[in-house]
Structure formats: C-alpha cells, structure tokens
Scaffold this motif. Sequence first.
Motif, PDB file in Angstrom:
ATOM      1  N   PHE A  51       6.041  -2.244  16.683  1.00  0.00           N
ATOM      2  CA  PHE A  51       5.220  -1.168  16.125  1.00  0.00           C
ATOM      3  C   PHE A  51       3.836  -1.712  15.796  1.00  0.00           C
ATOM      4  CE2 PHE A  51       7.486   2.611  14.028  1.00  0.00           C
ATOM      5  CZ  PHE A  51       8.200   2.847  15.174  1.00  0.00           C
ATOM      6  N   LYS A  52       2.864  -0.793  15.787  1.00  0.00           N
ATOM      7  CA  LYS A  52       1.526  -1.214  15.361  1.00  0.00           C
ATOM      8  C   LYS A  52       1.250  -0.608  13.983  1.00  0.00           C
ATOM      9  CE  LYS A  52      -0.724  -2.427  19.572  1.00  0.00           C
ATOM     10  NZ  LYS A  52      -0.128  -1.975  20.808  1.00  0.00           N
TER      11      LYS A  52
ATOM     12  N   ILE B 271       3.766   7.409  10.660  1.00  0.00           N
ATOM     13  CA  ILE B 271       5.158   7.804  10.346  1.00  0.00           C
ATOM     14  C   ILE B 271       5.364   7.889   8.835  1.00  0.00           C
ATOM     15  CG2 ILE B 271       7.609   7.162  10.582  1.00  0.00           C
ATOM     16  CD1 ILE B 271       6.838   5.854  13.272  1.00  0.00           C
ATOM     17  N   ASN B 272       4.824   6.894   8.110  1.00  0.00           N
ATOM     18  CA  ASN B 272       4.997   6.914   6.654  1.00  0.00           C
ATOM     19  C   ASN B 272       4.312   8.099   6.006  1.00  0.00           C
ATOM     20  OD1 ASN B 272       6.700   5.032   5.510  1.00  0.00           O
ATOM     21  ND2 ASN B 272       5.307   3.364   5.973  1.00  0.00           N
ATOM     22  N   ILE B 273       3.104   8.423   6.495  1.00  0.00           N
ATOM     23  CA  ILE B 273       2.389   9.570   5.917  1.00  0.00           C
ATOM     24  C   ILE B 273       3.173  10.851   6.203  1.00  0.00           C
ATOM     25  CG2 ILE B 273       0.277  10.980   6.172  1.00  0.00           C
ATOM     26  CD1 ILE B 273      -1.217   8.224   6.324  1.00  0.00           C
TER      27      ILE B 273
ATOM     28  N   ILE C 298       0.849  -1.203   0.000  1.00  0.00           N
ATOM     29  CA  ILE C 298       0.000   0.000   0.000  1.00  0.00           C
ATOM     30  C   ILE C 298       0.884   1.252   0.000  1.00  0.00           C
ATOM     31  CG2 ILE C 298      -1.678   1.327   1.386  1.00  0.00           C
ATOM     32  CD1 ILE C 298      -2.844  -1.400   2.243  1.00  0.00           C
ATOM     33  N   PHE C 299       1.942   1.208   0.803  1.00  0.00           N
ATOM     34  CA  PHE C 299       2.878   2.340   0.843  1.00  0.00           C
ATOM     35  C   PHE C 299       3.465   2.574  -0.547  1.00  0.00           C
ATOM     36  CE2 PHE C 299       7.431   3.262   0.813  1.00  0.00           C
ATOM     37  CZ  PHE C 299       7.444   4.546   1.337  1.00  0.00           C
ATOM     38  N   ASN C 300       3.799   1.473  -1.235  1.00  0.00           N
ATOM     39  CA  ASN C 300       4.377   1.591  -2.575  1.00  0.00           C
ATOM     40  C   ASN C 300       3.395   2.252  -3.543  1.00  0.00           C
ATOM     41  OD1 ASN C 300       6.881   1.081  -3.685  1.00  0.00           O
ATOM     42  ND2 ASN C 300       6.148  -0.676  -4.842  1.00  0.00           N
ATOM     43  N   TYR C 301       2.100   1.897  -3.405  1.00  0.00           N
ATOM     44  CA  TYR C 301       1.074   2.543  -4.238  1.00  0.00           C
ATOM     45  C   TYR C 301       1.059   4.049  -3.975  1.00  0.00           C
ATOM     46  CZ  TYR C 301      -1.201  -1.693  -6.027  1.00  0.00           C
ATOM     47  OH  TYR C 301      -1.478  -2.854  -6.703  1.00  0.00           O
TER      48      TYR C 301
ATOM     49  N   ILE D 295      13.858   4.012   5.601  1.00  0.00           N
ATOM     50  CA  ILE D 295      13.009   4.220   6.786  1.00  0.00           C
ATOM     51  C   ILE D 295      11.811   3.270   6.732  1.00  0.00           C
ATOM     52  CG2 ILE D 295      11.504   5.874   8.006  1.00  0.00           C
ATOM     53  CD1 ILE D 295      13.456   8.073   7.118  1.00  0.00           C
ATOM     54  N   ASN D 296      11.209   3.168   5.535  1.00  0.00           N
ATOM     55  CA  ASN D 296      10.057   2.287   5.398  1.00  0.00           C
ATOM     56  C   ASN D 296      10.429   0.831   5.699  1.00  0.00           C
ATOM     57  OD1 ASN D 296       7.327   1.626   4.589  1.00  0.00           O
ATOM     58  ND2 ASN D 296       8.298   0.722   2.812  1.00  0.00           N
TER      59      ASN D 296
END
Lengths: 343, 313
Positions: A316-317, A324-326, A260-263, A303-304
Amino acid sequence: MKKIRSYIFFFYFKYLLSFFLIGMTLIWFSQILRILDLKFSISNQLDSIIITTFLVLPNYSNPLLPIIMLITLTSLNYSINNNNEILIFNQYLSENNKKLINIITQLLLILIFFINNEIISPKLYELYKKKELEIRNNFKLGTSKENELHINEELSIFFEGRKKNHFQNVDALIYKDNLFIKSKTADIEFGINSANIIFYDGERIEINTKNQNKTVFKKFSYGINKTNIDNLLYDKDHYNTLELLKSDKKDFINYGHYKIFNYLLVLIIALYAHKIIFINNYYKKSKSKNLFLYLFLLIIYTINSFLIYKLNQESFKPFQYYIINILILLIFVKYLNYRYNDN
Amino acid sequence: MIIKYLLNKYLTAIIISLSTILFIFFVFSLIGNLNSIYNFKSVIILSTISTLQILFYIPLLIFFIITLTFSIILKNNNELIIIMHYLSLKKIIKIFLLIIIFFSFLEINKKIIIDYLEQIKIDKINQKTKYKNIVILKQNNYEKEYILIKRENNDIESLNLYNIKNNKINYSIFSSNLIENKNEIITNEFYELSGNKIKKKYEYKILFSYFDNSFFKNNINYLINSKDIKLDAILIYKFLILALSFNIILITFFEKKYLFFKSYPINFYLFSLFIILYTYTITSYDLNYFQTEFKILSVLFLVFSMVKKFKYD
C-alpha cells in the motif's frame, strides 16, 4: 449554571481518570507479573521492575485514549441517565452551553494527550528502555519455568525447589559436552558478562565418543558467557510524530501515519463528546447500542492495523492508507450523527 | 429470588468488564504485533492469544474490576441498599463462594494456562523452526530419564540417556551410531555406564520407542506417566491466602460505610489495591529465615482484616 458546568467538568475528568487508572493498572500489573515470572536472581529487583514498568505507562496510554474516551463518555451518559440528572441538565443547559463545556474539556484533554504523545512518553520511553535493558541482561541467561532453567540449547537445569536461594536436588544437562550433573544443591553467581553455576555434593557423567567418565565432587563450577547481551536499540516509541515521519525507516514512518490517524480518531470522539454525554436514552436500548459502538471502534482499529501492516509490506502507499482511513472515519462520523443527532 | 437476581447482575458485570478489558488488551497487543514478519491472520491470532495471556496474569485484579462493575450497576439504581437490607455479609459470601473458589483456582493455576497459551503461540509462529538439541524427560513414580538427542542436517547425530532412580544416577547410555525406524531410535553400538563401570556394547537396543520429529519443535519434551496430585502445604497456604483476599475484596464492596456513597471514596481503592499487592507479594516470595512464621502471620493478618470487617458491619 456555573455549578452545573463545573459539576459536569469534574465528573467527566473523574470518570476519565478512573477508567484510565483502571486500564493502566491492569497493564502495569500484568507487565510486572510477566517479568516476575522470570524470577531468578531478582528477589532484590522488585522495586526496579515496578519503577521501570511504570515509566512505560505514558507510552501505552496513547493508543488507548480513544477507547478510554468512548468508555468514559458512554458510562457518564449511563450514570446521568440512571440518576435522571439528564433531565436537569437538558433543562438548564442550552445547546451552546453544552458545546462550550465540551470545547473546554476536550481542548484540555487533547492538550494533555498531545504533550504526553509528543514530549513526555518518548522521553520516559527512553528511560524505560535503558532500565529494561539492565533487567533483561540480567535475565539473559535464560528462561525459567517452574523448577527449571534453560539456557538456549546450552544448559538445562531441573530442580525440586529452592531454599535460601540454593537450588535443591539438581539435575543439569550441559549439551555441548554431553555432561550430566546430579547434585544436592546449586547456586548461580552473576557477573557482568558471565555467570557461574556452582554445584555442591554430587556426581558428574561425561559420556561421548572421546570421553567416558564419572566423577564424584564436593564442588563443581560451570561458567557461561553471556554472548548475546542486548544493546540499546532505538525503536519507534523513542520518537515523536514529526521525528517518525522524517525517519528513513519505513516502519517508523508508517507508525507516524498511525499516530496521525489516532489524533483524528481522538478529534472525532472529542467533537461528539457532548452529544454522547447528554443524549437521553433512558428508554432506548443504550447498552446494546454502546456495545455496537465499541465493536465499531474495534473494527476501525483492526482495519487500521491491517492497513499499517500492508504499508509495512509495501503493498500500500500512504495516500491509499489515508483515503481508506478517511472513508472509514467518515462512516464512523455518519454513524455517530445517526445515533446522536436524532435525540 | 434475590440470589438469582444478584447472580444475573454479576453475569452482566462479567460480560461488560471482560469485553472491555479484552478490547483494551487486544488493541494493545495488536499494535505491538504489527511489525512482526507473519501474515495478518497470524498477527490477529497472536494478538488474541497475547490478550488472553495478559488476562490470565491478573485474575485477582480482574475479579476486583468485575466486582466493581457489579457494585456500580447495583449502586446506580440504589439496589445495593435494598439488597444489603435483606442479606447479611455472610450470605453474600455464601452466594459468591463458588466464584471465589473459581478465581482462586485460576490464580493458582494461571502459570499452566499461560504456558499452554505460550505453547500455542510458539506452535503458530515457530512451525518451521526446529531445535538442534532436544531433551526428552520421561518420568513416573519410581524413576526419571533424561534423553538428550542431538541433530545434524536432519539426522540424529547422538543420543545420551540418563536414568535416575532413588535420587541417584542408575545408569547412562551414549550412542552416536543410531538408526531411526518409524518411531524407534535403535542402536547396535553404544557405551553404557552402570555403577562405576563403563562398557562398550555391540548389541541391538531400542533406545527410545515413541520418537516423533515434532519433538524438535520444543527444547524440552515431557513424557510423564503418572503425576502425583500434590496437595502440599504451599498449595493449601496459597489457596487460603487467595480465598481470604478475594473474600476481603468482596466484603469491602458491601461495607455499610460505603453503602450510601454515590461512588466509592479513594480510601476504598487504596485499601483494595493494598490487599491485591499484599496477596501478590506474599504468594510470590519466600523468606530465607522464619518462613513458616511469615506465612502464619500473613494468613493471620488477612483473617483479622476479615473479622474486623464482619464485626463493624
């Protein structure tokens, strides 16, 4: 106007395809050569290695798309700046026109990416795994170095070279029985679950607490059972994003979050694509700025990866991962705004 | 002046290409290593080593990509046409000869580098893993010794020594009555096989003098005293093939027929890819029959390809 649009469209995809092909060729070649490194008994398997490694390329391409996109966009910008085409484009294309071109190209790209990510690559990955397993089980006998073959603390063979598929001038150590064999030649015959090593014209020494003897032989055969044959295990690349998120395995779910992060990353780069292509930076230090952009992306990836690692460790949850990613992606957007809005 | 300029541009191409390739491979390795059980620092180190390993698998392809970047940089400013006006293909080859030799050397020795990196990786992740049975290979110009050491609960259980001289088993020793003293493995009771006679001896004997527990980190340990630098026919053949292939790839970039193209056409890429595949294939495989003829023909093919390119330019 139409010609300029199709010109940009054509060049964008030409650049994208070129960088994509270069990246994939590099990975493909390195995979083939890595497997070829273990080159016992595979002289007639080259074609299957080439085909098998080809099947995994769609899977490898998914995490690399944001990087390839960024390299494509900056290179295209560098090229049109160098040829002064940027002046023509900026003169004849309005901001809305640029946006329209961008929407069409990026929608097409995201659609291809989505289909590959969710449908093509999981299917081809399954095929790849099955074929890879066949090759790997053939290699399961051991790892090879130049002129050496070692089978997990069971047997080591040292030889001077190979002629007509025979090992020449062979020294072999069989650990279990404290057996040492010296022979002129040796062959390996593969079975489904076993293999035989046949030594020709040599001598054999067995020296341990029970037996001490030396035998001269014309032919001596030693059998090995492949006890640890690999079975097909389903890993996270077998599944699409939705299946990963629904999985009951922790690291599978986390990999779904990563997808999802990659998207999101692809989407952000896609939104800024027209700005990156059409920025007039002939007089600005574009090379060092582009380098900084790549470095930024590398930091984001690292970081990701760290966050995914922490998720896997359960320190982490998922909501913390997303927050953090956002935040990181917002900083990235802020940087892109700063760099590409003050044209 | 032109030479210095060309080398400067080539250096820029090396930096751009290598940093991009390393970036791609690093991300690729990092994702692959995320599920490992090691801490994140080790994951980063492992990924970096894997990245370098992938890089060393394909020096020929890396050379192609660097030269492609180099020619694109020159083409973008139309400098390639000007340069080719002043420099012949022969001069270009002379300028890049050192780089070609370096890449050929890298391609020939890549296995050593990859194995060395692999060893660092193993040392990094396998610090606590130790083998139960290890082999120490001692070798000099005259004799070879295989020492098989077996361990049980951190103690040395048995030692087998096989001495090879003139390609025959010279003697062999076995003992299960061993004492470890500093770096020495000592016995007072052992079997010795010499010729066809086996004797049980009760005497003090140092079986191995340089023992270190770190040997148990590797299955095979090497103690090679003198190494002959083998400049054999195979090595010369490989070097010749690689040097010729690198030259052909380099010349192709500077061919007149591609000079006025904004970008290289598809047949250029297909030809380069063919040369790369051809080189990897003929240097990786041996034929059962007509091996010498095959090697001569493969060199001749590359020589003719190069001559043809020179002639048409």
